[in-house]
Design a protein around this motif. Structure first.
Motif, PDB file in Angstrom:
ATOM      1  N   VAL A  90       0.817  -1.207   0.000  1.00 19.48           N
ATOM      2  CA  VAL A  90       0.000   0.000   0.000  1.00 19.48           C
ATOM      3  C   VAL A  90       0.855   1.262   0.000  1.00 19.48           C
ATOM      4  N   GLY A  91       2.070   1.150   0.566  1.00 17.55           N
ATOM      5  CA  GLY A  91       2.972   2.298   0.592  1.00 17.55           C
ATOM      6  C   GLY A  91       3.167   2.934  -0.779  1.00 17.55           C
ATOM      7  N   TYR A 118       0.990   3.301  -3.039  1.00 18.64           N
ATOM      8  CA  TYR A 118      -0.217   4.023  -3.465  1.00 18.64           C
ATOM      9  C   TYR A 118      -0.637   5.084  -2.455  1.00 18.64           C
ATOM     10  N   ALA A 119       0.275   5.445  -1.548  1.00 16.23           N
ATOM     11  CA  ALA A 119      -0.051   6.424  -0.501  1.00 16.23           C
ATOM     12  C   ALA A 119       0.991   7.521  -0.473  1.00 16.23           C
ATOM     13  N   PHE A 153      -4.524   4.458  -8.701  1.00 12.71           N
ATOM     14  CA  PHE A 153      -5.138   3.171  -9.033  1.00 12.71           C
ATOM     15  C   PHE A 153      -5.759   3.239 -10.430  1.00 12.71           C
ATOM     16  N   ASP A 164       4.957  -3.643   5.069  1.00 12.47           N
ATOM     17  CA  ASP A 164       3.900  -2.697   4.717  1.00 12.47           C
ATOM     18  C   ASP A 164       2.634  -2.966   5.526  1.00 12.47           C
ATOM     19  N   GLN A 177       2.884   0.458   7.641  1.00 12.83           N
ATOM     20  CA  GLN A 177       2.421   1.587   6.845  1.00 12.83           C
ATOM     21  C   GLN A 177       1.357   2.395   7.587  1.00 12.83           C
ATOM     22  N   ARG A 206      -3.265  -4.386   3.740  1.00 12.90           N
ATOM     23  CA  ARG A 206      -3.711  -2.996   3.799  1.00 12.90           C
ATOM     24  C   ARG A 206      -4.555  -2.580   2.586  1.00 12.90           C
ATOM     25  N   PHE A 207      -4.587  -3.395   1.530  1.00 12.34           N
ATOM     26  CA  PHE A 207      -5.437  -3.065   0.375  1.00 12.34           C
ATOM     27  C   PHE A 207      -6.927  -3.256   0.680  1.00 12.34           C
TER      28      PHE A 207
END
Lengths: 443, 443
Positions: A415-416, A418-419, A426, B248, B252, B370-371
């Protein structure tokens, strides 16, 4: 203590459910065919057990405790058993409700989300004293990959025990414990408290009984409490059509939940419509109970306030004359049970207003309320009819015994990425595709 | 008695819900834009009320009752208000979840069944003390055509009251009573008993709070109790990928429900994998608690039985070495909370077994837990995450605030025609078409 506790049975079902979810469609269907064959080959054993139940019921009938109708429903015959075996085969023949890809969305290149239909888990059922009910419920559960707790009526206890044994014996390939029989009234109360183990309750029986279940558990309940259904004959109705629909909705099978209980008639057509339909009803032996205006047009008993919320389940009908479409809508929303209503009108706009304004599971235009049924709706096997508003509503097919799971196929995404300030966006694009683990490696 | 009782408020919401269901998409979106504009134009009024809440909270912070984090979440600013207004506009921009034709089936010529998405009705919500939560929940409810009962945290009471007034004032075209504010803790208990009036409860807050709600109502509850998520590093894992994902998933954003709480490692790779990932975790300040085997490889505290079911919500991670894929599956099904799990492996068959065998809402392959989030899943506005198994599961979008209704368009059909010896057969053919009342007359 003899026998296994309800807690243990439910816990065994819970373990079995995890294994059952992995059976293929072919494995589940083969097991259903084995059940159907066993019901035929074990005919004498079933009829013998059934005879014990029937004898007991006849004795109670003689004492006035049971009705003839109950004894008739209880009694099995070779041809009834043949029908039951065929019913099981027809459940096997239904489309598989499991492993359906309901949505596929590419979150990013190499990161694919699939929403896949899966069984709910453990279903607790309580049903009436027809022995075919046990077989039907077990078959629907097996088809949909769910473990099931079966509690039938005590009147059918011998029949149910033998049918249950035969089903278990016929399914050695199905994870052991997938079906469990409980027999005592207290076992139902035990089930109601097992919200960590039972995922869904499916009670069948009287409205009062289903309400009792709903009021005493935090487990989701699939069932219908009442069917106080309405037919509204609008001022723009084709009155011949209205007569046919109003007659069919009451008379074709008055004991069922989708039969009409209150006829609402627009005042503009009441004088022409009511005498004609009343004549038809009278021939069929329907007792009418009307409001003041209705009684000024046709002779009938006076309806009381409680009539408007009564599910007669019989050849009785309440009749009310309303002065507008809005009054009809308000009456249905105030007194109805959110089951099924029908408007008869030639005016599309008025039909639309009625159908959009009424908060019922099924709202019909120019058709009998009696169509509200899983088979007639084309849903395949009917699991039940729900008057709840979440999960499943109205007639419920096998889909109502499923839920879904999200499968995300990635190739190491975190996720890192996409943050934060440099967040990768996305894609979120829908695509056609079935979940197939590992295929991203081949790309 | 000053003020309106909770019962009256809920009853007003119920009446409004029936009207609200009839608003068009344009009407609902226009109302949302009016709310967004009002939040901007009434900025000073909101900030003034918020300052009262913040002052009170600062006093309690000084007394050690509140944390600094709580005060920070509570405090609004012009830029935060701008974000809130934008959030409301983005909800308006979402695809309409209502009036979707989900299925169309021709039962017979001139007899067409449509399954149409509709609002659920009245939604009862209880949420945390961020004032933006009230606006977000009201916006999601309005977008989906539902009436809503709003109960926020008492810390934000002044802010909530003003935001609520502004929302009501900005929506004069929306049926009056569609949103209702309740403020006392006792009002929540009143709501829990109103199962005839409230159709769905959406509590947000601690797991203990959501469990309390579930245990004390028969209203369906949409919410998540716990997020005890797992990452399983299989013997066939790409260990570099596994390190990135495990890192992550914990680091995260450790406070959220989709962060990993237990790392499961296959014994075949534990000696190679654990030292590397432990070094990364140590740099990030993650406290590890391991089973005996994990501790024989990397120095860490001992995990106790309660660690395996703990949602730390913090930089703490339990670590267990398992001797097989099956042991990993059993651990997750025994200790997990059915939220989100991930397997890291290059073996598609093992991924498939893990994903099919685990009874969780979201099961991932080679991606971080986390997704598991409505925004990342591409569901649009996130309504919540559900650990329930019926109605809605996992991350829930606006669709989770809808149900469906069956509309049957007929031309006078009665069930008698399709029953008995001469029964006309049904067609039951799916077709593409939207419900359009009255169109059959034109045929």
């Amino acid at each position: 203590m003899t026998g296994t506790s309800t807690e243990t049975k439910v816990s065994e079902a819970q373990s079995a459910a995890l294994e059952l979810a992995k059976l293929s469609e072919d494995e589940r269907n083969a097991a259903l065919h084995d059940v159907a064959d066993a019901i035929e080959s074990e005919r004498d054993r079933i009829l013998e057990a059934n005879a014990v139940d029937v004898e007991e019921a006849e004795a109670r009938l003689a004492e006035g405790e049971y009705t003839r109708a109950l004894v008739d429903r209880l009694e099995l015959s070779p041809s009834k058993l043949e029908d039951i075996a065929e019913m099981v085969r027809s459940v096997a023949g239904q489309d598989d409700p499991l492993d359906r890809t309901l949505e596929s969305r590419r979150l990013d290149s190499g990161l694919e989300l699939y929403k896949v239909s899966v069984p709910i888990g453990v279903i607790g059922t309580v049903f009436e004293s027809r022995p075919d009910a046990l077989v039907q419920i077990a078959a629907l559960s097996l088809k949909s990959g769910n473990a099931v707790i079966l509690k039938g009526g005590s009147e059918a206890s011998e029949s149910n025990r033998v049918l249950y044994e035969i089903i278990r014996e016929a399914t050695p390939e199905v994870p052991d414990g997938w079906a469990q029989l409980v027999e005592a009234r207290e076992d139902v109360d035990t089930m109601l408290g097992m919200d960590d183990e039972i995922d869904l309750l499916m009670p069948r029986g009287s409205s009062a009984f289903v309400s009792y279940i709903q009021d005493n558990t935090s487990i989701p309940v699939l069932g219908h409490t009442e069917g106080v259904c309405h037919v509204f004959v609008d001022r723009e109705a084709d009155l011949e059509m209205a007569t046919e629909i109003a007659y069919d909705a009451k008379v074709q099978y008055p004991a069922v939940c989708n039969a009409v209980e209150t006829l609402l008639v627009h005042e503009a057509v009441a004088e022409e419509f009511l005498p004609a339909v009343a004549e038809r009803y009278r021939e069929a032996g329907v007792e009418l109970r009307g409001d003041e205006t209705a009684r000024s047009i046709v002779e009938m008993d006076a309806a009381t306030e409680s009539d408007w919320s009564s599910e007669y389940g019989d050849l009785v009908l309440s009749v009310r004359v309303v002065d507008s479409l809005e009054a009809a809508i308000d009456h249905v929303n105030d007194y109805g049970s959110k089951h099924t209503e029908s408007i008869v009108t030639e005016d599309a706009g008025r039909a639309s207003t009625f159908m959009r304004s009424i908060d019922s599971a099924s709202v019909f235009h120019n058709a009998s309320t009696r169509f509200s049924d899983g088979y007639r709706f084309g849903l395949g096997a009917e699991v039940g009819i729900s008057t709840g508003k979440t999960h499943a509503r109205g007639p419920v097919g096998l889909e109502g015994l499923t839920t879904y799971k999200y499968h995300l196929e990635g190739s190491g995404q975190i996720v890192g990425t996409y943050a934060g300030d440099d967040a990768k966006p996305f894609l979120h694009e829908e695509f056609e595709g079935e979940w197939n683990p590992g295929h991203l490696r081949g790309e």
